[in-house]
Design a protein around this motif. Structure first.
Motif, mmCIF file in Angstrom:
data_model
loop_
_atom_site.group_PDB
_atom_site.id
_atom_site.type_symbol
_atom_site.label_atom_id
_atom_site.label_comp_id
_atom_site.label_asym_id
_atom_site.label_seq_id
_atom_site.Cartn_x
_atom_site.Cartn_y
_atom_site.Cartn_z
ATOM 1 N N ARG A 1 -4.663 -4.247 -6.093
ATOM 2 C CA ARG A 1 -4.618 -2.786 -6.032
ATOM 3 C C ARG A 1 -3.434 -2.253 -5.226
ATOM 4 N NH1 ARG A 1 -10.286 -3.551 -4.423
ATOM 5 N NH2 ARG A 1 -11.431 -3.766 -6.352
ATOM 6 N N HIS A 2 -3.042 -3.008 -4.182
ATOM 7 C CA HIS A 2 -2.064 -2.484 -3.239
ATOM 8 C C HIS A 2 -0.751 -3.245 -3.230
ATOM 9 C CE1 HIS A 2 -5.302 -0.017 -1.765
ATOM 10 N NE2 HIS A 2 -6.032 -1.097 -1.626
ATOM 11 N N GLY A 3 -0.570 -4.231 -4.079
ATOM 12 C CA GLY A 3 0.669 -4.992 -4.113
ATOM 13 C C GLY A 3 0.680 -6.113 -3.094
ATOM 14 N N ALA A 4 1.862 -6.519 -2.701
ATOM 15 C CA ALA A 4 2.036 -7.636 -1.776
ATOM 16 C C ALA A 4 1.273 -7.382 -0.478
ATOM 17 C CB ALA A 4 3.516 -7.827 -1.483
ATOM 18 N N ALA A 5 0.743 -8.456 0.083
ATOM 19 C CA ALA A 5 -0.043 -8.345 1.311
ATOM 20 C C ALA A 5 0.036 -9.634 2.109
ATOM 21 C CB ALA A 5 -1.506 -8.047 0.978
ATOM 22 N N THR A 6 -0.131 -9.522 3.403
ATOM 23 C CA THR A 6 -0.249 -10.717 4.224
ATOM 24 C C THR A 6 -1.615 -11.332 3.954
ATOM 25 O OG1 THR A 6 -1.254 -9.586 6.106
ATOM 26 C CG2 THR A 6 1.185 -9.671 6.045
ATOM 27 N N PRO A 7 -1.804 -12.599 4.285
ATOM 28 C CA PRO A 7 -3.137 -13.181 4.113
ATOM 29 C C PRO A 7 -4.229 -12.381 4.848
ATOM 30 C CG PRO A 7 -1.551 -14.916 4.453
ATOM 31 C CD PRO A 7 -0.828 -13.609 4.686
ATOM 32 N N GLY A 8 -3.916 -11.881 6.025
ATOM 33 C CA GLY A 8 -4.885 -11.083 6.777
ATOM 34 C C GLY A 8 -5.246 -9.787 6.075
ATOM 35 N N GLU A 9 -4.238 -9.122 5.514
ATOM 36 C CA GLU A 9 -4.488 -7.884 4.774
ATOM 37 C C GLU A 9 -5.299 -8.150 3.511
ATOM 38 O OE1 GLU A 9 -0.385 -5.556 6.083
ATOM 39 O OE2 GLU A 9 -0.424 -6.763 4.262
ATOM 40 N N GLY A 10 -4.958 -9.242 2.818
ATOM 41 C CA GLY A 10 -5.717 -9.606 1.616
ATOM 42 C C GLY A 10 -7.165 -9.916 1.939
ATOM 43 N N ALA A 11 -7.377 -10.630 3.035
ATOM 44 C CA ALA A 11 -8.738 -10.965 3.454
ATOM 45 C C ALA A 11 -9.503 -9.699 3.842
ATOM 46 C CB ALA A 11 -8.708 -11.945 4.617
ATOM 47 N N ALA A 12 -8.860 -8.812 4.577
ATOM 48 C CA ALA A 12 -9.523 -7.567 4.993
ATOM 49 C C ALA A 12 -9.916 -6.731 3.776
ATOM 50 C CB ALA A 12 -8.609 -6.769 5.917
#
Length: 69
Positions: free
Chosen positions: A3-14
């Motif tokens: 939904r939001h494009g590229a993300a850090t692993p932490g952002e993806g997990a959140a």
């Protein structure tokens, strides 16, 4: 990431309401299968950024279509 494009692993997990440690193996398997790509964050080179590959996006679209059917 979908939904939001590229993300850090932490952002993806959140975004999935998970702890990053819970998804470490999942991210590694997706990367190994060529479904996501990991690159260094431009602002903080200690951090990695995950993005879907073209193959990963196709796999995601197929999965979502199957779930909708």
């Amino acid at each position: 990431m979908r939904r939001h494009g590229a993300a850090t692993p932490g952002e993806g997990a959140a975004a999935e309401r998970q702890r990053p440690q819970s998804l470490t193996r999942v991210f590694a398997e997706l990367e190994s299968d060529g479904l996501i790509a990991r690159t260094a964050d431009g602002a903080d080179r200690r951090q990695s950024v995950l993005t879907f590959t073209a193959e990963g996006l196709r796999a995601l679209e197929r999965d979502l279509a199957e779930r909708d059917a």
